[in-house]
Design an enzyme around this catalytic site. Structure first.
Site, PDB file in Angstrom:
ATOM      1  N   HIS A   7      47.322  30.679  71.291  1.00  0.00           N
ATOM      2  CA  HIS A   7      46.453  29.760  72.031  1.00  0.00           C
ATOM      3  C   HIS A   7      46.053  30.533  73.286  1.00  0.00           C
ATOM      4  CE1 HIS A   7      44.577  26.335  73.592  1.00  0.00           C
ATOM      5  NE2 HIS A   7      45.578  25.516  73.765  1.00  0.00           N
ATOM      6  N   LYS A  36      35.167  18.048  51.207  1.00  0.00           N
ATOM      7  CA  LYS A  36      34.342  18.399  50.045  1.00  0.00           C
ATOM      8  C   LYS A  36      34.736  19.754  49.505  1.00  0.00           C
ATOM      9  CE  LYS A  36      30.231  15.762  51.367  1.00  0.00           C
ATOM     10  NZ  LYS A  36      28.994  15.948  52.106  1.00  0.00           N
ATOM     11  N   ARG A  49      39.926  25.143  66.496  1.00  0.00           N
ATOM     12  CA  ARG A  49      41.315  24.678  66.466  1.00  0.00           C
ATOM     13  C   ARG A  49      41.669  24.409  65.008  1.00  0.00           C
ATOM     14  NH1 ARG A  49      45.197  23.294  70.641  1.00  0.00           N
ATOM     15  NH2 ARG A  49      46.758  21.956  69.690  1.00  0.00           N
ATOM     16  N   ARG A  64      42.523  17.328  75.032  1.00  0.00           N
ATOM     17  CA  ARG A  64      42.543  18.040  76.294  1.00  0.00           C
ATOM     18  C   ARG A  64      41.838  19.397  76.170  1.00  0.00           C
ATOM     19  NH1 ARG A  64      45.687  17.642  80.139  1.00  0.00           N
ATOM     20  NH2 ARG A  64      47.293  16.449  79.069  1.00  0.00           N
ATOM     21  N   THR A  65      42.248  20.175  75.179  1.00  0.00           N
ATOM     22  CA  THR A  65      41.662  21.503  75.004  1.00  0.00           C
ATOM     23  C   THR A  65      40.163  21.403  74.719  1.00  0.00           C
ATOM     24  OG1 THR A  65      43.757  22.333  74.149  1.00  0.00           O
ATOM     25  CG2 THR A  65      41.788  23.608  73.626  1.00  0.00           C
TER      26      THR A  65
END
Lengths: 479, 479, 479
Positions: free
Chosen positions: B166, B116, B138, B87-88
């Site tokens: 957020h 890695k 995120r 959604r974000t």
């Protein structure tokens, strides 16, 4: 299995980078006379002049980042990634977006079509047949991009095929030297770290040799440059290894000697090949690589005290003007304490991957002309041939000729005819054989036989031993 | 480990949202005088005036959805998602596309570069160094976006760092109140559901307090607003909690009392703080949250009879004009029977995330001017400092200072100096210590000592106990 | 559960493809009079005239690939894929990019929002509410797209819902016949391979019947066309199965007889329904399908000697002018030896998915007018109704009415009223019942009772047996 027919669509298999598909800027290709499709599978697909032309274009893109945002307007690239490599993928996609093009992303190919059993050949025909104007392919099988090229109606760019090739990394590395030093010929470049398993370093070494740069190998002990790389440098690129005195490299070289690889003529070398070997003086660049732990074999043992570039090692007199390069991601082999050192260009180096990829994409899609390109379209001599008889002779289990069960006809190339050496045309692995037969005369020869020079490549048959020759009803030639 | 040098590239670490990087619309930044790069890591990075300016821009974008499709033409955003949040991600990418920009997506970062062994700092330097013009990050580690900001050459937007911040969700929530109510000051907003674990609700509460709105807490029993949130509201935002009579809230409040948080002056409060407490009358908005079951601790027990908004609870007189908000995804805490109720704005609320993110993106990339922005670029006072001695004092195992092994120098900020309280500058977790030393005088003090006010922050040393102080050769100060 | 209210936003549930949302090219819809939103859930949502109109548009796009790169400028499509299907996704995204639009990709929906427990209905409301202008949905539950349509504010395109429908594949297949043969009516099309489990082949068969083409079924033995497909062809599409002599089909048909499905009138059929049945003469197309092994049941046994199209089978006289089609991916059922045969169009077939999807996208978003469309916007009669009483009668465990716990009200449609047959309105599975009650008269009837014709659909109650009828206090009607 396999369908040789489709191969004729592209001119030549390994194809020196031919030219007819590049139009003057702005003039779209006429659909009635389709140009030859060019691909980038190996850095060897590009001539030196073409590489320099790409540098010139990349310079243009760098100088005017917003001036080319309509260059590929309306065109689409497809990232087909059969293994994840976010950095490489984003670099290509950024390049395409900066050119105004659109991007299709399949970052996890194995989860979908491949799982339903679709061959790489079919996937490439479909994606190149209508969805996209260029394919950027990452695949774990060696030779996968070469196979894709045979079937794709649009240009294929190899974004890494297993441990085999990653030509745009090499192009980016060369471009950085060009930007930082203004030339490649005659530069002295130190290669450090894991020189045994780093695909990147091998390709870079070949390319440096082609451009006439000199290489100083200062490997992590136990991870020296492999013999087959040195052999190729000597046999195909006329580079002579010379013992070198690395004392002035300071902490970086834990042993006082190194190997110096130079395309210079022997009489020039004689000036410094005295008892101590060539003196490492002022280095132009240090190219550091991470330990490729994911490729280590059991007998490699564990690495301790891996070479590290930090403030102290960079204090060496011979590195005063050296730029520090690294293909990234780095771990601890470059200390963050030198990140702000003006010689540290590894982040810039990666950023320059975008303009050089813009250059490549715009040229392959025929949106920009390429300086230095041969303007006469000449059909190149074929330089690989299908294996006529018997099983696939490629001994590499990761080769695409073995991992893709359909649509692959094993092929070989001939890097040397006297003695005869043959390679898999997909993964470049040397074929193992003790005798070579001719399918018309039904005679077989030792690989060093001069008679083999007369045999047409498509008549060659590679034989393990006399028993096999017997069973296939070949008889020995007069040696 | 760590390289403080690079920090100087951005002005200030927590940086009140400074201004020099915002140019008049249409005038591109000149490369010769690079402006200060602005980021959005916490909603506190934005002044109230700047937030109002973003609202005004978002209104413009909403009013004329197709009128800004060239605003970010030629620019690229990169979604770097180390945990999935479709959604974000889609909301940001939609915003960028509507502005005419291009989007790079790395929806599953952990599968690739991170595997890695690449540090977040390096990834951000690479992506921000050449691939993209803004990074949307995120990450599961708290403080990750703050770390990214320190290394990124381009603006970083925090799209969620663990349970920490957020900010664009908060911005979106505030923007909805602004659109629905025309103002924020003096509004009465009910917060319901899980107020204990919902990061969203805590950030929203702080922001409401900054704007002078009043908050009515009607939590799910057992999931009340935590003490540290109430403390921050009181200590840093001058908000007083008052007992409130929630009888008129009807079914929503299963107990008749609630907590009312108001920035109003005590003499105003005295009007209604009689024996029954403040009367909940006409509510402007109900903000419902889902049970954050993924964050529950063992001693939380199971939730039964979670609060639900349905036709019956929305029949309460005090909710007659209240809009219903929810950060989504909802489960059963809002019944679908009120989806068509005109007061239910939760789907609109989410949709408005696009124009507010368009506003943010266009401002951070310097493509739109921001009304209300301070126009004099002033270097803000630093408000966090590296921990001088000893181990990382942050007690939070999910803090990026612990999860990212390289490139992080632990830092702290000082929300209060008398008594002295310190927080991790990355994850905002309160540091635990019994004494504070000064690294020049080698004396140590209790946290409530006035003498500490004289000590320069970069000389502070946080000590667990006397034994540790002894072992580090600190001596007690005169208390 | 469920909220019927929102359904009113779209006109009709199954909606013959109505028209008011299509504006003349270039004239944007006025926000004050929002047009009816059109979707593509089943190929039956499109009239024959509309399908022909889409062909005409696709022809335009094919003829001038770069001439429509501004058609959807500023618009956004969202690929919501709850299961991977890279080919389908890339085809849609390529179409959108070629129209100049932007693309949001959620290739792995299950990993994110769905994991937090969000319903499909809510996801679609959010994505369609502000992020995107059209939703392309792939979902493993049958009927998922129908559910999504009920809640989405923007057009939904079904890109595959389990084993149920995949209308753009059918559209693409029809378009290929149109391009290759210039018409559909009267063509003779051979369907070969796994006709039992291939969703693609069933949809294609229905569509061919609608257009008046004839079908020759030459299945892999044991994988014949299922009875319910034949029944639908006969009952709803007036197609009569006739025994056919497949001797001239050569190797492809291992048995000499096949089934011929034709919409021709009986008196026409009598011309050739002699003892040997209809003679397969000159075939227009062979449509080959892969074994759908992932759907096999235990009692299917293992397939050996799966039908294969190769040089030998294509040498049959009756296939001289037949084009070879395949929905891809193919495995071994089409040998690569015919890939270069000019009759092999399966790669072209897939490529033509792009222009036909461009046509669909541009029409659904109101950017291109659709020739052949009914110009009077008429509210269609509802053709499905909510189940009034009792449990969900759909027996299909993969139906979205069972897999999505929230926001679904079971609904049914009535393909036949005498005898009464009912289907789940989502997944089209036939409902099982022995009696049908009327909720006003409280009487129940056998399905073949004429009295049922008088009962309003929304009063129908489906009953398993007399015991259930008794327990619900229904009494038997006079039979």
């Amino acid at each position: 299995m396999g369908d040789p027919g489709i191969r004729d669509r592209t001119r030549g298999l390994v194809s020196a980078f031919d030219t007819a598909n590049v139009w003057p800027s702005g003039s779209a290709p006429s659909p009635s006379s389709p140009p030859v499709t060019r691909h980038l599978i190996s850095i060897d697909d590009l001539s030196l002049a073409e590489i320099r032309g790409l540098f010139a274009l990349a310079d243009q893109f760098s100088d005017d980042p917003s001036g080319f945002s309509d260059t590929c307007r309306g065109m689409i690239s497809a990232s087909l990634f059969y293994e994840p490599s976010t950095r490489t993928r984003l670099s290509f996609e950024s390049a395409m977006l900066r050119l105004g093009g659109g991007v299709l992303t399949a970052a996890e190919m194995n989860a979908s079509s491949a799982a339903k059993g679709e061959s790489l050949a079919d996937t490439v025909r479909v994606v190149g047949g209508g969805y996209a104007d260029v394919i950027v392919l990452r695949h774990p099988s060696e030779g996968a991009a070469r196979l894709a090229q045979e079937y794709s109606p649009v240009p294929v760019i190899n974004a890494g095929d297993g441990a085999h090739e990653h030509p745009t990394q090499t192009l980016c590395d060369l471009y950085n030297l060009h930007v930082e030093r203004g030339k490649l010929e005659g530069l002295d470049v130190v290669l450090a770290g894991d020189l045994k398993y780093s695909r990147t370093v091998h390709s870079f070494a070949y390319a440096l040799a082609r451009f006439g740069a000199n290489i100083v190998c200062v490997p992590q002990p136990g991870f020296e440059m492999p013999d087959y790389v040195l052999k190729k440098l000597r046999d195909e690129l006329n580079v002579e290894p010379v013992r070198a005195d690395a004392a002035r490299l300071g902490q970086l070289a834990d042993r006082s000697d190194a190997i110096y690889l130079t395309p210079q003529k022997p009489h020039q070398l004689s000036l410094f090949t005295d008892t101590k070997g060539w003196q490492v003086e002022s280095v132009d660049a240090v190219y550091m690589t991470r330990p490729q732990t994911e490729r280590y074999q059991q007998d490699d043992g564990s690495i301790e005290n891996y070479q590290t570039l930090g403030k102290q090692s960079m204090a060496a007199e011979s590195l005063r003007d050296a730029v520090v390069m690294h293909p990234l991601p780095r771990r601890d082999e470059i200390s963050s304490e030198i990140d702000e050192d003006p010689r540290s260009i590894y982040f810039k180096q990666d950023a320059r991957g975008v303009p050089i990829r813009m250059a490549l994409l715009s040229v392959l899609m025929g949106r920009m002309p390429l300086e230095g390109m041969v303007t006469e379209a000449a059909v190149p001599e074929p330089n690989s041939w299908p294996v006529g008889t018997g099983d696939n002779p490629c001994p590499n289990p990761s080769c695409v000729s073995r991992t893709e069960p359909r649509h692959v006809v094993p092929r070989f190339s001939l890097p040397s005819r006297a003695p005869m050496r043959a390679q898999c045309a997909y993964c470049s692995r040397e074929l193992a054989f003790r005798f070579v037969g001719c399918s018309t005369t039904r005679r077989y020869h030792r690989p060093d036989s001069n008679a083999l020079r007369q045999v047409r490549p498509d008549h060659l048959v590679f034989l393990d031993d006399e028993a096999q020759a017997d069973s296939m009803q070949y008889i020995p030639a007069h040696h």
